[in-house]
Design a protein around this motif. Sequence first.
Motif, short mmCIF file in Angstrom:
data_model
loop_
_atom_site.label_atom_id
_atom_site.label_comp_id
_atom_site.label_asym_id
_atom_site.label_seq_id
_atom_site.Cartn_x
_atom_site.Cartn_y
_atom_site.Cartn_z
N SER A 43 0.84 -1.20 0.00
CA SER A 43 0.00 0.00 0.00
C SER A 43 0.88 1.25 0.00
CB SER A 43 -0.90 -0.02 1.24
OG SER A 43 -1.75 1.09 1.20
N LYS A 47 0.89 2.46 -6.99
CA LYS A 47 0.16 1.73 -8.04
C LYS A 47 -0.87 2.62 -8.73
CE LYS A 47 -1.20 -1.40 -5.03
NZ LYS A 47 -0.54 -0.86 -3.84
N THR A 48 -1.64 3.34 -7.91
CA THR A 48 -2.66 4.23 -8.49
C THR A 48 -2.00 5.35 -9.29
OG1 THR A 48 -4.24 3.68 -6.75
CG2 THR A 48 -4.59 5.76 -7.92
N THR A 49 -0.92 5.88 -8.75
CA THR A 49 -0.17 6.92 -9.46
C THR A 49 0.28 6.41 -10.83
OG1 THR A 49 0.61 7.82 -7.37
CG2 THR A 49 1.89 8.38 -9.33
N LEU A 51 -1.01 3.95 -12.62
CA LEU A 51 -2.14 3.76 -13.53
C LEU A 51 -2.66 5.09 -14.06
CD1 LEU A 51 -2.09 0.77 -13.02
CD2 LEU A 51 -4.56 0.80 -12.76
N LYS A 52 -2.67 6.11 -13.22
CA LYS A 52 -3.13 7.43 -13.68
C LYS A 52 -2.18 8.00 -14.74
CE LYS A 52 -6.05 8.76 -9.83
NZ LYS A 52 -6.10 9.44 -8.52
N PHE A 83 -11.58 2.88 -11.72
CA PHE A 83 -10.87 3.54 -10.63
C PHE A 83 -11.03 2.81 -9.31
CE2 PHE A 83 -11.90 6.87 -13.64
CZ PHE A 83 -10.73 7.58 -13.72
N GLN A 84 -10.08 3.05 -8.43
CA GLN A 84 -10.15 2.49 -7.08
C GLN A 84 -11.25 3.17 -6.28
OE1 GLN A 84 -6.36 2.94 -5.11
NE2 GLN A 84 -6.84 1.42 -3.56
N GLU A 85 -11.42 4.48 -6.44
CA GLU A 85 -12.43 5.19 -5.65
C GLU A 85 -13.75 5.16 -6.41
OE1 GLU A 85 -10.17 7.59 -7.12
OE2 GLU A 85 -8.50 7.47 -5.73
N SER A 89 -16.55 7.77 -8.97
CA SER A 89 -16.40 7.59 -10.41
C SER A 89 -17.74 7.59 -11.17
CB SER A 89 -15.58 6.34 -10.73
OG SER A 89 -16.33 5.17 -10.49
N ASP A 162 -7.94 -0.69 -11.25
CA ASP A 162 -7.23 -0.38 -10.01
C ASP A 162 -8.00 -0.96 -8.82
OD1 ASP A 162 -5.52 0.62 -8.13
OD2 ASP A 162 -5.89 2.73 -8.58
N GLU A 163 -7.60 -2.11 -8.36
CA GLU A 163 -8.28 -2.82 -7.27
C GLU A 163 -9.80 -2.79 -7.44
OE1 GLU A 163 -6.72 -2.26 -3.38
OE2 GLU A 163 -4.84 -1.46 -4.14
#
Length: 269
Positions: A43, A47-49, A51-52, A83-85, A89, A162-163
């Motif tokens: 964590s 990872k999210t960075t 993918l973005k 997206f993860q969030e 979205s 993303d997850e």
Amino acid sequence: MHASLVVSGLRKVYEGSGRRVEAVRDLTFTVDAGELVCLVGPSGCGKTTLLKCMAGLLAPTSGEVLLGGRRVSGPPPGMAFVFQEYGRSLFPWMRVGENVELPLRQKKLGRARRGELVADALESVGLADAAGAYPWQLSGGMQQRVAIARALAYEPEVLLMDEPFAAVDAQTRADLEDLVRRLWRERGITVLFVTHDIDEAVYLGERVLVLSASPTVVQEQLKVDLPAERDQLHTRVSPRFAELRTRVYEQIQAAKRGEPAVEDVPPPR
Ligand SMILES: Nc1ncnc2c1ncn2[C@@H]1O[C@H](COP(=O)(O)OP(=O)(O)OP(=O)(O)O)[C@@H](O)[C@H]1O
Ligand SMILES: [Mg+2]
């Protein structure tokens, strides 16, 4: 389109409000056209960075992302992103069906075809009845499935996730994992799938990339030499699956301690 993804010397430093975070130090890897690659890492490792940056939503500090040989500088057509969030979205003022249809409007498809794609996608995530509801009337896991349906309806050539299944119950999650494998096999799309879940990474992927803790680099790449035909009951209890998951687990532990990669995984017996 030849939809291979190349990440080359990618570095991302966030700066602002007196704070400076090097989210990603130096990432280089390739996802071949039509390949399904899973990415795991501790964590906060970026990872999210990553993918973005790959989706053209964030500009890298240095390095670049190439899609089919072309430098990504904004959201590329043909690419879908889950997206993860998930909570942020979907548009709350649009019904579920309208949310799923929205990206299709750029595609110059007829109204009937759009309706068909929306219905199919909602059906495949088990939400055929929810088209007329508003997102806020659904549970978190259902909202995430809407976001997944929207990505599927778009019929992307490249899918970045993303997850995506983190908020989904175990049974639905197993179904969605099989759906991703099926779509990948049927449509030959290129998939990069980020997950915290080691078993999920091994079950889904043709290859697993393990990222180190920050400052982030690729710790290891592991080929998943399981048969292409996978199923939840048999694949997960096979000896090879156990070997591969142990291997990924050890790598993540090593990554957390900041140790270099250990020796290679032994070949199947
Ligand atoms: N917009 C931002 N501004 C400043 N720092 C950020 C921003 N987004 C992320 N970071 C920082 O960059 C680092 C990597 O974050 P990121 O969200 O990419 O990690 P992650 O691997 O996706 O984590 P998780 O597994 O928890 O989702 C973290 O230290 C985070 O605090
Ligand atoms: Mg993340």
